[in-house]
Design an enzyme around this catalytic site. Sequence first.
Site, mmCIF file in Angstrom:
data_model
loop_
_atom_site.group_PDB
_atom_site.id
_atom_site.type_symbol
_atom_site.label_atom_id
_atom_site.label_comp_id
_atom_site.label_asym_id
_atom_site.label_seq_id
_atom_site.Cartn_x
_atom_site.Cartn_y
_atom_site.Cartn_z
ATOM 1 N N LYS A 173 -10.932 -40.819 -0.428
ATOM 2 C CA LYS A 173 -10.095 -41.376 -1.569
ATOM 3 C C LYS A 173 -9.098 -40.007 -2.146
ATOM 4 O O LYS A 173 -9.714 -39.109 -2.620
ATOM 5 C CB LYS A 173 -11.068 -41.605 -2.879
ATOM 6 C CG LYS A 173 -10.459 -41.403 -4.263
ATOM 7 C CD LYS A 173 -8.920 -42.025 -4.601
ATOM 8 C CE LYS A 173 -8.498 -41.455 -6.000
ATOM 9 N NZ LYS A 173 -7.249 -40.957 -5.942
ATOM 10 N N GLU A 248 -16.039 -28.589 -5.329
ATOM 11 C CA GLU A 248 -15.254 -27.428 -5.352
ATOM 12 C C GLU A 248 -14.268 -27.334 -6.287
ATOM 13 O O GLU A 248 -13.310 -28.215 -6.276
ATOM 14 C CB GLU A 248 -14.814 -27.500 -3.918
ATOM 15 C CG GLU A 248 -15.652 -27.030 -2.630
ATOM 16 C CD GLU A 248 -16.609 -26.048 -2.806
ATOM 17 O OE1 GLU A 248 -16.215 -24.914 -3.757
ATOM 18 O OE2 GLU A 248 -17.496 -25.835 -2.239
ATOM 19 N N CYS A 282 -7.003 -23.169 -5.213
ATOM 20 C CA CYS A 282 -8.101 -22.899 -5.866
ATOM 21 C C CYS A 282 -8.481 -21.168 -5.720
ATOM 22 O O CYS A 282 -9.090 -20.728 -6.544
ATOM 23 C CB CYS A 282 -9.170 -23.646 -5.671
ATOM 24 S SG CYS A 282 -9.524 -23.969 -3.840
ATOM 25 N N GLU A 382 -7.286 -21.119 -15.800
ATOM 26 C CA GLU A 382 -6.862 -21.237 -14.480
ATOM 27 C C GLU A 382 -5.399 -22.169 -14.770
ATOM 28 O O GLU A 382 -5.278 -23.004 -15.842
ATOM 29 C CB GLU A 382 -7.529 -22.316 -13.640
ATOM 30 C CG GLU A 382 -6.969 -22.797 -12.353
ATOM 31 C CD GLU A 382 -7.843 -23.702 -11.434
ATOM 32 O OE1 GLU A 382 -8.056 -24.838 -12.007
ATOM 33 O OE2 GLU A 382 -8.128 -23.232 -10.225
HETATM 34 P P1 NDP Z 1 -8.076 -34.030 -10.514
HETATM 35 O O1 NDP Z 1 -9.653 -33.413 -10.598
HETATM 36 O O2 NDP Z 1 -7.765 -35.031 -11.664
HETATM 37 O O3 NDP Z 1 -7.968 -34.865 -9.214
HETATM 38 C C1 NDP Z 1 -8.799 -34.655 -7.865
HETATM 39 C C2 NDP Z 1 -9.137 -35.764 -7.460
HETATM 40 O O4 NDP Z 1 -10.097 -36.498 -8.125
HETATM 41 C C3 NDP Z 1 -8.044 -36.803 -7.039
HETATM 42 O O5 NDP Z 1 -8.002 -37.520 -5.901
HETATM 43 C C4 NDP Z 1 -8.131 -37.665 -8.269
HETATM 44 O O6 NDP Z 1 -7.381 -39.074 -8.034
HETATM 45 C C5 NDP Z 1 -9.547 -37.965 -8.650
HETATM 46 N N1 NDP Z 1 -10.046 -38.377 -9.855
HETATM 47 C C6 NDP Z 1 -9.409 -38.414 -10.633
HETATM 48 N N2 NDP Z 1 -10.207 -38.802 -11.762
HETATM 49 C C7 NDP Z 1 -11.602 -39.295 -11.288
HETATM 50 C C8 NDP Z 1 -12.601 -39.700 -11.753
HETATM 51 N N3 NDP Z 1 -12.671 -40.038 -13.194
HETATM 52 N N4 NDP Z 1 -13.649 -40.058 -10.894
HETATM 53 C C9 NDP Z 1 -13.565 -39.571 -9.766
HETATM 54 N N5 NDP Z 1 -12.303 -38.920 -9.217
HETATM 55 C C10 NDP Z 1 -11.079 -38.950 -9.868
HETATM 56 O O7 NDP Z 1 -7.273 -32.969 -10.246
HETATM 57 P P2 NDP Z 1 -5.505 -32.978 -10.212
HETATM 58 O O8 NDP Z 1 -5.006 -33.247 -8.873
HETATM 59 O O9 NDP Z 1 -5.033 -33.846 -11.217
HETATM 60 O O10 NDP Z 1 -5.220 -31.435 -10.731
HETATM 61 C C11 NDP Z 1 -5.500 -31.020 -11.870
HETATM 62 C C12 NDP Z 1 -6.019 -29.714 -11.911
HETATM 63 O O11 NDP Z 1 -7.453 -29.774 -11.332
HETATM 64 C C13 NDP Z 1 -5.166 -28.556 -11.289
HETATM 65 O O12 NDP Z 1 -4.174 -28.362 -12.266
HETATM 66 C C14 NDP Z 1 -6.018 -27.352 -10.930
HETATM 67 O O13 NDP Z 1 -6.333 -26.804 -12.012
HETATM 68 C C15 NDP Z 1 -7.310 -28.084 -10.454
HETATM 69 N N6 NDP Z 1 -7.289 -28.487 -9.012
HETATM 70 C C16 NDP Z 1 -7.979 -27.810 -8.163
HETATM 71 C C17 NDP Z 1 -8.194 -27.841 -6.936
HETATM 72 C C18 NDP Z 1 -9.022 -26.952 -6.138
HETATM 73 O O14 NDP Z 1 -8.700 -26.838 -4.940
HETATM 74 N N7 NDP Z 1 -10.337 -26.893 -6.652
HETATM 75 C C19 NDP Z 1 -7.230 -28.582 -6.344
HETATM 76 C C20 NDP Z 1 -6.544 -29.568 -7.145
HETATM 77 C C21 NDP Z 1 -6.435 -29.286 -8.601
HETATM 78 P P3 NDP Z 1 -6.053 -39.192 -8.528
HETATM 79 O O15 NDP Z 1 -5.054 -38.367 -8.027
HETATM 80 O O16 NDP Z 1 -5.842 -40.729 -8.265
HETATM 81 O O17 NDP Z 1 -6.117 -39.024 -9.901
#
Ligand code: NDP
Length: 498
Positions: A173, A248, A282, A382
Amino acid sequence: MVQDYGLFIGGKWKKSEGKRFETRNPATGEVLATFPLATKEELGDAVHVAKGAFEKWRKTPAPRRGELLLEAARIFRRKKEELGRIVTTEMGKVIAEGRGDVQEVIDFYEYAAGEGRRMFGDTVPSELPDKMCLTVRMPVGPAGLITPWNFPMAIPGWKSGAALIAGCPFILKPSSLTPLCAAKFVEVLDEAGFPPGVVNMLTGSGSVVGDGLVAHPDIRAISFTGGVDTGKHVYESAAKKMIKVGLELGGKNPILAMDDADLELLMDGVMFGAFGTAGQRCTAASRLIVHQKIYDQVLEDLAARAEKLRIGNPIDEKTDMGPVASAEQEKKVLEYIEIGRKEGDGLVTGGKKLTGGAFDKGFFIEPTIFEVDRRKRLALEEIFGPVLSVLKAKDFDDAVSIANSVKYGLSSSIYTTDLRWAFRAMQELEAGITYVNAPTIGAEVQLPFGGIKETGPTDTREAGPTALDEFTYWKTIYVDYSGRLQRAQIDTEKLTGG
Ligand code: NDP
């Protein structure tokens, strides 16, 4: 031509009943493709297919599974340029990093393929004669891989490579910001010849597909990368099912600059660590903690270097930094810049959205540096964008105490030419990764990757040999070839005469 994609289930692209959404280039606003929002029923179909495929895939010898991973790595290598350009076009990282995203998949698939001929367990002496004891890894079952947008090929690559070699079919996903990268990724696995049902992909919302995967009774492992709040929610739901879960999450990664550091080397590292991928890693270096003796010099050098960075379309080889990934990301980063101003942090350089000409079509923000007090939000939270917070430290102990004062613990780094500081930093920095004389980014696939504190639970690590832990459990096997009942803890007395 904008292509309309379906869902990849059971080895075929299928039309969906769900509504559609667009994916766009964050540098130009161009629509790249459309994708379906998978429905609950389609999620059920995909899990059913993956569960069916598990029976055969788990029995396929691991070295044979490895051959398919190697074949996929060969195709990724052949298509590296094309796929790298798609990463850059859809996510916005500069083209050298786009290629790097694909290279990481190649590296990990090759590494994981070799794991198919290792996957070592232990043989352990028995306390009884004519009895053998050993441990073997067993695949847990169908897995859900929930991935973010910042490494739109590399992260699906890490997670799927480990799931596949372990013997687990998966449903990917991807982030709704980068579904095209995921579709291209899955096309390569399809071409490599994985059996139908082993590789599946559902696009759609986090709340329907993400949540649905975590809660589905037949999904036996979840590997998630993303934000802390979403990660905690996933962790809670997975705990209710008592399934494997790898998380992560975020970071607020420090670089410590000691007064004996090589300043040229430090500047190169800070620029790459803080502004590579426009700070959206990250592991990005989002705090620079500087010894007071070199503080003024470092600030001056930093501003000069940051102002020289060329911002523009990331597909242009000369660009140093592209846009942030989406309108939402842009809003969030600009809000943090405003918080910095309001809290009285000293703006060293940058701080604005870039406008005019081609900039108006994308989400471009200047590389931004603030002088920050250790208790302010920019020192603790962050940001996930091109914003670096610089903090002053009295000495090594003070620098470590600032570094460890945040809720995250992913990556960390120290620049020093003194072995004492280097070794103490390795011991004292609270983080899953510590670099010496290199920035906080640059993980290699053959080593474990992960953090502590709210970056994620410490019992799983992606990449390296530990990657298998996310998708396997240990089975302990006792083989008694004595031909009689032997009782552990009871019959041992006869053997020792006790
Ligand atoms: P999210 O945590 O919202 O999204 C990451 C993944 O989880 C996406 O595929 C998202 O789907 C999915 N997701 C969203 N809601 C749910 C849920 N309730 N249950 C299961 N899966 C879900 O991160 P964002 O992409 O919105 O980024 C937000 C913040 O997260 C960033 O600004 C950053 O701070 C952090 N981040 C950290 C990362 C890392 O590498 N550790 C990478 C990316 C973001 P969908 O896209 O459809 O919402």
